[in-house]
Design an enzyme around this catalytic site. Sequence first.
Site, PDB file in Angstrom:
ATOM      1  CG  PHE A  54      11.983 -36.073  45.672  1.00  0.00           C
ATOM      2  CD1 PHE A  54      12.917 -36.936  46.218  1.00  0.00           C
ATOM      3  CD2 PHE A  54      10.741 -35.937  46.290  1.00  0.00           C
ATOM      4  CE1 PHE A  54      12.617 -37.676  47.366  1.00  0.00           C
ATOM      5  CE2 PHE A  54      10.436 -36.672  47.424  1.00  0.00           C
ATOM      6  CZ  PHE A  54      11.366 -37.547  47.961  1.00  0.00           C
ATOM      7  CB  SER A  91       4.334 -30.646  38.088  1.00  0.00           C
ATOM      8  OG  SER A  91       3.693 -29.502  38.644  1.00  0.00           O
ATOM      9  CG  LEU A 127       9.040 -35.662  23.308  1.00  0.00           C
ATOM     10  CD1 LEU A 127      10.301 -34.888  22.929  1.00  0.00           C
ATOM     11  CD2 LEU A 127       9.234 -36.284  24.703  1.00  0.00           C
ATOM     12  CE1 TYR A 156       1.804 -29.836  41.701  1.00  0.00           C
ATOM     13  CE2 TYR A 156       0.655 -30.082  43.789  1.00  0.00           C
ATOM     14  CZ  TYR A 156       1.512 -30.575  42.829  1.00  0.00           C
ATOM     15  OH  TYR A 156       2.083 -31.822  42.998  1.00  0.00           O
TER      16      TYR A 156
END
Length: 332
Positions: A11, A75, A61, A145
Amino acid sequence: MRVLITGAAGFLGSHLADRFLAEGYEVVGVDNLVTGCRGNLAHLDDEPGFSLIEHDISKPLFLDSPLDGVLHFASPASPVDYIDLPIQTLKVGGLGTHNTLGLALRHGARYLLASTSEVYGDPQVHPQTEDYWGNVNPVGPRGVYDEAKRFAEAMTMAYHRAHGLDTRIVRIFNTYGARMRPHDGRVVSNFIMQGLRGEPMTVYGDGTQTRSFCFVDDEIDGIYRLFQSTRVDPVNIGNPAEFTIRELAELVMEETGSAVPPDFRTLPVDDPAMRRPDITAARRELGWTPTVSLREGLRKTVPYFRELVGREERWNFKGTPRYDQPDPGSPR
Ligand code: UDP
Protein backbone atom coordinates in the site's frame (compact mmCIF):
# COMPACT_ATOMS: atom_id res chain seq x y z
CA MET A 1 19.04 9.73 -8.86
CA ARG A 2 17.90 6.21 -8.01
CA VAL A 3 16.16 4.87 -4.90
CA LEU A 4 15.36 1.35 -3.80
CA ILE A 5 12.05 0.81 -2.01
CA THR A 6 11.34 -2.46 -0.22
CA GLY A 7 7.68 -3.37 0.04
CA ALA A 8 7.12 -1.52 -3.23
CA ALA A 9 4.08 -3.65 -4.12
CA GLY A 10 2.41 -2.78 -0.83
CA PHE A 11 0.00 0.00 0.00
CA LEU A 12 2.49 2.68 1.09
CA GLY A 13 5.44 1.33 -0.91
CA SER A 14 3.57 1.66 -4.20
CA HIS A 15 2.40 5.21 -3.47
CA LEU A 16 5.94 6.12 -2.44
CA ALA A 17 7.28 4.69 -5.72
CA ASP A 18 4.81 6.91 -7.59
CA ARG A 19 5.97 9.98 -5.67
CA PHE A 20 9.68 9.36 -6.30
CA LEU A 21 8.99 8.69 -10.00
CA ALA A 22 6.99 11.91 -10.22
CA GLU A 23 9.94 13.76 -8.67
CA GLY A 24 12.20 12.43 -11.43
CA TYR A 25 13.90 9.54 -9.60
CA GLU A 26 14.42 6.06 -10.93
CA VAL A 27 12.86 3.51 -8.59
CA VAL A 28 13.92 -0.08 -7.96
CA GLY A 29 11.16 -1.90 -6.09
CA VAL A 30 11.73 -5.01 -4.00
CA ASP A 31 8.88 -7.20 -2.78
CA ASN A 32 8.30 -10.88 -2.02
CA LEU A 33 4.55 -10.38 -2.63
CA VAL A 34 3.52 -12.07 0.61
CA THR A 35 1.19 -9.20 1.51
CA GLY A 36 2.04 -6.94 -1.43
CA CYS A 37 0.13 -7.15 -4.73
CA ARG A 38 1.41 -6.83 -8.28
CA GLY A 39 -1.82 -5.03 -9.12
CA ASN A 40 -0.59 -2.04 -7.08
CA LEU A 41 2.21 -1.61 -9.63
CA ALA A 42 0.32 -2.52 -12.81
CA HIS A 43 0.18 1.16 -13.87
CA LEU A 44 4.01 1.20 -13.90
CA ASP A 45 4.35 -1.67 -16.40
CA ASP A 46 5.47 0.70 -19.17
CA GLU A 47 7.36 3.10 -16.92
CA PRO A 48 11.07 2.90 -17.93
CA GLY A 49 12.19 4.41 -14.61
CA PHE A 50 10.68 1.58 -12.59
CA SER A 51 11.76 -2.03 -12.06
CA LEU A 52 10.67 -4.68 -9.58
CA ILE A 53 12.87 -7.36 -8.02
CA GLU A 54 10.87 -10.23 -6.51
CA HIS A 55 12.94 -10.99 -3.44
CA ASP A 56 12.53 -11.59 0.30
CA ILE A 57 14.60 -8.81 1.85
CA SER A 58 15.11 -10.93 5.00
CA LYS A 59 17.82 -12.44 2.79
CA PRO A 60 20.72 -10.27 1.59
CA LEU A 61 20.42 -8.42 -1.71
CA PHE A 62 23.39 -7.33 -3.82
CA LEU A 63 23.03 -4.76 -6.58
CA ASP A 64 25.67 -3.46 -8.99
CA SER A 65 23.85 -0.34 -10.10
CA PRO A 66 24.30 2.84 -8.02
CA LEU A 67 21.74 3.85 -5.38
CA ASP A 68 21.16 7.24 -3.78
CA GLY A 69 18.47 6.16 -1.37
CA VAL A 70 17.15 3.01 0.33
CA LEU A 71 13.68 3.11 1.88
CA HIS A 72 12.70 0.05 3.91
CA PHE A 73 8.92 -0.37 3.78
CA ALA A 74 8.63 -4.16 3.57
CA SER A 75 6.63 -5.73 6.41
CA PRO A 76 3.23 -7.17 7.10
CA ALA A 77 1.54 -4.10 8.61
CA SER A 78 -2.01 -5.07 9.49
CA PRO A 79 -2.39 -6.71 12.94
CA VAL A 80 -4.17 -9.64 11.27
CA ASP A 81 -1.22 -10.12 8.91
CA TYR A 82 1.58 -9.87 11.41
CA ILE A 83 -0.22 -12.18 13.81
CA ASP A 84 -0.58 -14.66 10.92
CA LEU A 85 3.05 -14.18 9.88
CA PRO A 86 4.87 -13.67 13.20
CA ILE A 87 8.29 -15.04 12.23
CA GLN A 88 8.33 -13.35 8.80
CA THR A 89 7.43 -10.08 10.55
CA LEU A 90 10.30 -10.38 13.01
CA LYS A 91 12.68 -11.38 10.22
CA VAL A 92 11.81 -8.55 7.84
CA GLY A 93 12.00 -6.00 10.67
CA GLY A 94 15.22 -7.48 12.05
CA LEU A 95 17.21 -9.16 9.26
CA GLY A 96 15.53 -7.07 6.54
CA THR A 97 16.53 -3.87 8.29
CA HIS A 98 20.09 -5.13 8.69
CA ASN A 99 20.27 -6.13 5.03
CA THR A 100 18.89 -2.83 3.76
CA LEU A 101 21.18 -0.82 6.05
CA GLY A 102 24.13 -2.81 4.67
CA LEU A 103 22.96 -2.09 1.13
CA ALA A 104 22.70 1.65 1.86
CA LEU A 105 26.14 1.68 3.44
CA ARG A 106 27.73 -0.15 0.49
CA HIS A 107 26.18 2.30 -1.98
CA GLY A 108 26.71 5.44 0.13
CA ALA A 109 22.93 5.94 -0.01
CA ARG A 110 20.61 7.78 2.34
CA TYR A 111 18.45 5.38 4.38
CA LEU A 112 14.84 5.78 5.51
CA LEU A 113 13.18 3.30 7.87
CA ALA A 114 9.40 2.93 7.92
CA SER A 115 8.68 2.64 11.62
CA THR A 116 5.32 2.86 13.32
CA SER A 117 3.18 4.32 16.07
CA GLU A 118 3.14 0.74 17.38
CA VAL A 119 6.55 1.42 18.96
CA TYR A 120 4.52 3.34 21.57
CA GLY A 121 2.46 0.19 22.32
CA ASP A 122 -0.58 0.94 24.51
CA PRO A 123 0.60 4.47 25.28
CA GLN A 124 0.57 6.07 28.70
CA VAL A 125 1.47 9.46 27.23
CA HIS A 126 -1.15 11.14 25.05
CA PRO A 127 -0.72 12.45 22.41
CA GLN A 128 2.48 10.56 21.65
CA THR A 129 5.63 12.65 21.32
CA GLU A 130 8.76 11.20 19.72
CA ASP A 131 10.62 11.23 23.04
CA TYR A 132 8.08 8.87 24.68
CA TRP A 133 9.63 5.38 24.97
CA GLY A 134 6.38 3.45 24.81
CA ASN A 135 4.54 0.70 26.62
CA VAL A 136 4.94 -2.51 24.62
CA ASN A 137 4.22 -6.10 25.66
CA PRO A 138 7.18 -7.99 24.10
CA VAL A 139 5.57 -11.43 24.47
CA GLY A 140 2.01 -10.57 23.41
CA PRO A 141 0.73 -11.30 19.88
CA ARG A 142 1.49 -7.75 18.65
CA GLY A 143 5.02 -7.93 20.08
CA VAL A 144 6.30 -9.46 16.83
CA TYR A 145 5.63 -6.22 14.95
CA ASP A 146 6.24 -3.73 17.74
CA GLU A 147 9.54 -5.24 18.83
CA ALA A 148 10.72 -5.80 15.25
CA LYS A 149 10.19 -2.09 14.56
CA ARG A 150 11.82 -1.08 17.87
CA PHE A 151 14.83 -3.25 16.99
CA ALA A 152 14.82 -1.73 13.49
CA GLU A 153 14.96 1.77 14.94
CA ALA A 154 17.83 0.77 17.26
CA MET A 155 19.70 -0.84 14.36
CA THR A 156 19.19 2.24 12.19
CA MET A 157 20.57 4.53 14.90
CA ALA A 158 23.49 2.11 15.42
CA TYR A 159 24.40 2.35 11.70
CA HIS A 160 24.12 6.11 11.94
CA ARG A 161 26.38 6.29 15.00
CA ALA A 162 28.85 3.52 14.15
CA HIS A 163 29.13 4.02 10.38
CA GLY A 164 27.98 7.62 9.91
CA LEU A 165 25.15 6.43 7.65
CA ASP A 166 22.72 9.20 6.71
CA THR A 167 19.47 7.88 8.22
CA ARG A 168 15.82 8.88 8.71
CA ILE A 169 13.09 7.19 10.77
CA VAL A 170 9.39 7.83 10.17
CA ARG A 171 6.82 6.66 12.72
CA ILE A 172 3.72 6.11 10.63
CA PHE A 173 0.29 6.41 12.26
CA ASN A 174 -2.85 4.68 10.90
CA THR A 175 -2.98 5.48 7.19
CA TYR A 176 -5.73 4.62 4.68
CA GLY A 177 -6.48 5.06 1.02
CA ALA A 178 -6.59 3.30 -2.34
CA ARG A 179 -4.48 0.12 -2.78
CA MET A 180 -5.20 -1.27 0.68
CA ARG A 181 -6.27 -4.88 0.31
CA PRO A 182 -9.98 -5.45 0.91
CA HIS A 183 -9.04 -8.32 3.27
CA ASP A 184 -6.30 -6.34 4.90
CA GLY A 185 -8.10 -6.69 8.24
CA ARG A 186 -7.52 -3.10 9.32
CA VAL A 187 -10.41 -1.05 10.48
CA VAL A 188 -10.86 1.35 7.55
CA SER A 189 -10.76 -1.35 4.87
CA ASN A 190 -13.00 -3.66 6.93
CA PHE A 191 -15.62 -0.98 7.61
CA ILE A 192 -15.74 0.30 4.03
CA MET A 193 -16.07 -3.21 2.56
CA GLN A 194 -18.72 -4.10 5.15
CA GLY A 195 -20.60 -0.86 4.49
CA LEU A 196 -20.54 -1.43 0.72
CA ARG A 197 -21.79 -5.00 1.11
CA GLY A 198 -24.56 -3.98 3.49
CA GLU A 199 -22.99 -6.06 6.27
CA PRO A 200 -22.69 -4.92 9.90
CA MET A 201 -19.44 -3.20 10.75
CA THR A 202 -17.39 -5.31 13.14
CA VAL A 203 -16.54 -2.99 16.03
CA TYR A 204 -14.02 -4.63 18.35
CA GLY A 205 -14.64 -4.05 22.06
CA ASP A 206 -17.05 -1.23 22.87
CA GLY A 207 -15.57 0.99 20.15
CA THR A 208 -14.40 3.69 22.56
CA GLN A 209 -10.74 3.10 21.69
CA THR A 210 -9.31 5.86 19.52
CA ARG A 211 -7.12 6.15 16.45
CA SER A 212 -6.00 9.11 14.33
CA PHE A 213 -6.34 8.42 10.62
CA CYS A 214 -4.10 9.92 7.96
CA PHE A 215 -5.01 9.97 4.25
CA VAL A 216 -2.33 8.32 2.14
CA ASP A 217 -1.42 11.43 0.07
CA ASP A 218 -0.68 13.38 3.26
CA GLU A 219 1.37 10.50 4.69
CA ILE A 220 3.45 10.13 1.52
CA ASP A 221 4.12 13.86 1.39
CA GLY A 222 5.38 13.79 4.99
CA ILE A 223 7.64 10.83 4.26
CA TYR A 224 9.02 12.44 1.11
CA ARG A 225 9.76 15.66 2.99
CA LEU A 226 11.48 13.70 5.75
CA PHE A 227 13.66 11.91 3.20
CA GLN A 228 14.74 15.30 1.80
CA SER A 229 15.33 16.80 5.26
CA THR A 230 18.30 16.51 7.62
CA ARG A 231 16.33 15.13 10.59
CA VAL A 232 17.90 11.93 11.96
CA ASP A 233 15.74 11.47 15.08
CA PRO A 234 12.40 9.69 14.57
CA VAL A 235 9.46 11.79 13.36
CA ASN A 236 5.75 11.10 13.79
CA ILE A 237 3.85 11.44 10.53
CA GLY A 238 0.11 11.15 11.09
CA ASN A 239 -3.06 13.18 11.26
CA PRO A 240 -3.70 14.29 14.86
CA ALA A 241 -7.50 14.40 14.41
CA GLU A 242 -8.56 11.63 16.82
CA PHE A 243 -11.72 9.51 16.50
CA THR A 244 -13.27 6.67 18.47
CA ILE A 245 -13.82 3.52 16.45
CA ARG A 246 -17.58 4.05 16.88
CA GLU A 247 -17.26 7.52 15.36
CA LEU A 248 -15.34 6.02 12.46
CA ALA A 249 -18.09 3.42 11.97
CA GLU A 250 -20.71 6.21 11.85
CA LEU A 251 -18.71 8.18 9.30
CA VAL A 252 -18.17 5.14 7.10
CA MET A 253 -21.87 4.26 7.35
CA GLU A 254 -22.70 7.75 6.06
CA GLU A 255 -20.13 7.59 3.26
CA THR A 256 -21.13 4.10 2.11
CA GLY A 257 -24.86 4.65 2.60
CA SER A 258 -25.16 1.79 5.08
CA ALA A 259 -27.83 1.74 7.79
CA VAL A 260 -26.96 -1.68 9.30
CA PRO A 261 -26.18 -1.45 13.05
CA PRO A 262 -22.62 -2.46 14.06
CA ASP A 263 -21.76 -5.93 15.34
CA PHE A 264 -19.67 -5.71 18.53
CA ARG A 265 -16.86 -8.30 18.69
CA THR A 266 -14.12 -9.23 21.16
CA LEU A 267 -11.32 -6.69 21.55
CA PRO A 268 -7.98 -8.16 20.33
CA VAL A 269 -5.27 -8.73 22.94
CA ASP A 270 -3.13 -5.64 23.71
CA ASP A 271 -5.20 -3.42 21.42
CA PRO A 272 -4.04 0.14 22.26
CA ALA A 273 -6.77 2.15 24.02
CA MET A 274 -5.79 5.40 22.32
CA ARG A 275 -3.43 6.77 19.72
CA ARG A 276 -2.75 10.26 18.47
CA PRO A 277 0.47 11.74 17.09
CA ASP A 278 2.06 14.90 18.39
CA ILE A 279 3.31 16.38 15.10
CA THR A 280 5.13 19.42 16.44
CA ALA A 281 8.45 18.11 15.09
CA ALA A 282 7.06 17.41 11.60
CA ARG A 283 5.45 20.85 11.45
CA ARG A 284 8.59 22.61 12.63
CA GLU A 285 11.31 20.66 10.84
CA LEU A 286 9.55 19.47 7.69
CA GLY A 287 7.00 22.25 7.27
CA TRP A 288 4.48 19.40 6.99
CA THR A 289 0.90 19.32 8.13
CA PRO A 290 -1.90 17.01 6.98
CA THR A 291 -4.52 18.68 4.81
CA VAL A 292 -7.17 15.99 4.18
CA SER A 293 -9.93 15.49 6.76
CA LEU A 294 -11.18 11.99 7.55
CA ARG A 295 -14.51 12.58 5.79
CA GLU A 296 -12.77 13.96 2.70
CA GLY A 297 -10.26 11.08 2.71
CA LEU A 298 -13.02 8.48 3.04
CA ARG A 299 -14.81 10.10 0.12
CA LYS A 300 -11.67 9.66 -1.99
CA THR A 301 -11.18 6.07 -0.80
CA VAL A 302 -14.68 4.54 -1.02
CA PRO A 303 -14.77 4.47 -4.88
CA TYR A 304 -11.59 2.34 -4.91
CA PHE A 305 -13.18 -0.25 -2.63
CA ARG A 306 -16.49 -0.08 -4.52
CA GLU A 307 -14.63 -1.35 -7.61
CA LEU A 308 -13.40 -4.33 -5.61
CA VAL A 309 -16.66 -5.65 -4.22
CA GLY A 310 -16.95 -9.19 -5.60
CA ARG A 311 -13.41 -9.14 -7.07
CA GLU A 312 -11.36 -9.83 -3.94
CA GLU A 313 -9.77 -12.98 -5.40
CA ARG A 314 -7.18 -10.70 -7.04
CA TRP A 315 -5.51 -10.55 -3.64
CA ASN A 316 -3.03 -13.25 -2.93
CA PHE A 317 -2.53 -13.34 0.82
CA LYS A 318 -1.63 -16.84 1.94
CA GLY A 319 -2.28 -16.72 5.71
CA THR A 320 -5.22 -17.82 7.80
CA PRO A 321 -7.07 -15.57 10.24
CA ARG A 322 -6.12 -16.15 13.86
CA TYR A 323 -8.04 -13.94 16.23
CA ASP A 324 -11.55 -12.61 16.27
CA GLN A 325 -11.38 -11.28 12.77
CA PRO A 326 -14.33 -11.25 10.45
CA ASP A 327 -13.80 -13.44 7.45
CA PRO A 328 -15.69 -11.68 4.67
CA GLY A 329 -16.17 -15.06 3.03
CA SER A 330 -13.77 -14.83 0.10
CA PRO A 331 -10.37 -16.52 -0.31
CA ARG A 332 -7.57 -14.74 1.53
N1 UDP B 1 -11.01 -2.60 14.70
C1 UDP B 1 -12.40 -2.79 14.75
N2 UDP B 1 -12.97 -3.52 13.78
C2 UDP B 1 -12.30 -4.07 12.74
C3 UDP B 1 -10.90 -3.88 12.68
C4 UDP B 1 -10.29 -3.15 13.69
O1 UDP B 1 -13.07 -2.29 15.67
O2 UDP B 1 -12.93 -4.71 11.89
C5 UDP B 1 -10.39 -1.78 15.74
C6 UDP B 1 -9.16 -2.40 16.39
O3 UDP B 1 -9.56 -3.20 17.50
C7 UDP B 1 -8.38 -1.17 16.80
C8 UDP B 1 -8.70 -0.16 15.71
O4 UDP B 1 -9.90 -0.61 15.12
O5 UDP B 1 -8.83 -0.68 18.04
C9 UDP B 1 -7.63 -0.03 14.65
O6 UDP B 1 -7.32 -1.32 14.22
P1 UDP B 1 -6.39 -1.62 12.97
O7 UDP B 1 -6.31 -3.10 12.83
O8 UDP B 1 -6.86 -0.84 11.80
O9 UDP B 1 -4.97 -1.02 13.32
P2 UDP B 1 -4.14 -0.77 14.67
O10 UDP B 1 -4.27 0.68 14.92
O11 UDP B 1 -4.72 -1.57 15.80
O12 UDP B 1 -2.77 -1.18 14.32
